[in-house]
Design a protein around this motif. Sequence first.
Motif, mmCIF file in Angstrom:
data_model
loop_
_atom_site.group_PDB
_atom_site.id
_atom_site.type_symbol
_atom_site.label_atom_id
_atom_site.label_comp_id
_atom_site.label_asym_id
_atom_site.label_seq_id
_atom_site.Cartn_x
_atom_site.Cartn_y
_atom_site.Cartn_z
ATOM 1 N N TYR A 108 0.737 -1.297 -0.172
ATOM 2 C CA TYR A 108 -0.017 -0.039 -0.108
ATOM 3 C C TYR A 108 0.896 1.277 0.072
ATOM 4 N N GLN A 110 3.392 2.075 -1.554
ATOM 5 C CA GLN A 110 3.892 2.383 -3.055
ATOM 6 C C GLN A 110 2.552 2.498 -3.989
ATOM 7 N N ALA A 111 1.893 1.510 -3.487
ATOM 8 C CA ALA A 111 0.309 1.551 -4.445
ATOM 9 C C ALA A 111 -0.440 2.999 -4.256
ATOM 10 N N PHE A 112 -0.791 3.280 -3.058
ATOM 11 C CA PHE A 112 -1.491 4.279 -2.965
ATOM 12 C C PHE A 112 -1.209 5.619 -1.992
ATOM 13 N N LEU A 167 -6.176 -3.716 -6.835
ATOM 14 C CA LEU A 167 -5.803 -2.389 -7.180
ATOM 15 C C LEU A 167 -4.418 -2.173 -6.667
ATOM 16 N N ALA A 168 -3.998 -2.706 -5.573
ATOM 17 C CA ALA A 168 -2.519 -2.454 -5.093
ATOM 18 C C ALA A 168 -1.514 -3.235 -5.761
ATOM 19 N N THR A 169 -2.109 -4.530 -6.390
ATOM 20 C CA THR A 169 -1.077 -5.474 -7.421
ATOM 21 C C THR A 169 -1.023 -4.814 -8.549
ATOM 22 N N GLN A 170 -2.138 -4.124 -9.128
ATOM 23 C CA GLN A 170 -2.255 -3.474 -10.338
ATOM 24 C C GLN A 170 -1.111 -2.212 -10.396
ATOM 25 N N GLN A 171 -1.234 -1.466 -9.350
ATOM 26 C CA GLN A 171 -0.232 -0.370 -9.458
ATOM 27 C C GLN A 171 1.205 -0.670 -9.226
ATOM 28 N N VAL A 172 1.479 -1.924 -8.482
ATOM 29 C CA VAL A 172 2.761 -2.098 -7.942
ATOM 30 C C VAL A 172 3.402 -3.110 -9.254
ATOM 31 N N GLY A 174 1.899 -3.811 -12.249
ATOM 32 C CA GLY A 174 1.215 -3.682 -13.597
ATOM 33 C C GLY A 174 0.481 -4.786 -13.931
ATOM 34 N N ASP A 176 -3.314 -6.988 -12.127
ATOM 35 C CA ASP A 176 -4.171 -7.333 -11.121
ATOM 36 C C ASP A 176 -3.797 -8.604 -10.938
#
Length: 215
Positions: A108, A110-112, A167-172, A174, A176
């Motif tokens: 989180y 990094q992701a958010f 969402l966190a895995t998508q952000q970190v 690339g 989901d």
Amino acid sequence: MIKLCGFALSNYYNKVKFVLLEHEIPFEEETVLASQDEAVLAHSPLGKVPFLITEHGSLCESQAILEYLAACYPERAIFSRDPWQAAKEREMILLVDVQLELIARNLYKQAFFGGTVTDATKGRVEKLLTRHICGFKRLAQFGPYLRGDTFGVADFSGFVHLPLVGLATQQVYGRDFLLDAGVNWKRYWTIINARPAAQRVTADRKAYMDATRKT
């Protein structure tokens, strides 16, 4: 009357709030941020939210709060009345809370929140989540609810946690991890969010985020 303390951005706060609203249990809310201040530590030993203030004292940890509410309001049938089904509901909650969300929480920052996590953390989280999501798929039914065709207590956790994992895995990374594994959490979330109590949780969360951006 019980008082729920925390803030609307917290998924665990929203888990408890969703239960209270869905089962029409009277409560008040007080905005409290996680803190090491003595005023918070007096109610929550680790300074975490949410916590509940009751006539008996304070209670923290979202699952302990749910168990307390279920015991205080047996007529609401928060858990199944069947012992086996209730145990399976608790099993699912622990899987979502501990084996998915708690692992994804390492991302989180990094992701958010604009920070970074180490490559070692990314590697460890990817390995664990990949295995745990496979286990989750073996247990979850999505029929359309986590345990079949009936909305139940495990869906309170699913509703607030699964979007964050995806969402966190998508952000970190690339991608989901949930969607890649065939877990359509977006469809599931949409179904749950059709419930008035869920809509209230969603609206209050959005309002909190909007207010925070303006300050």
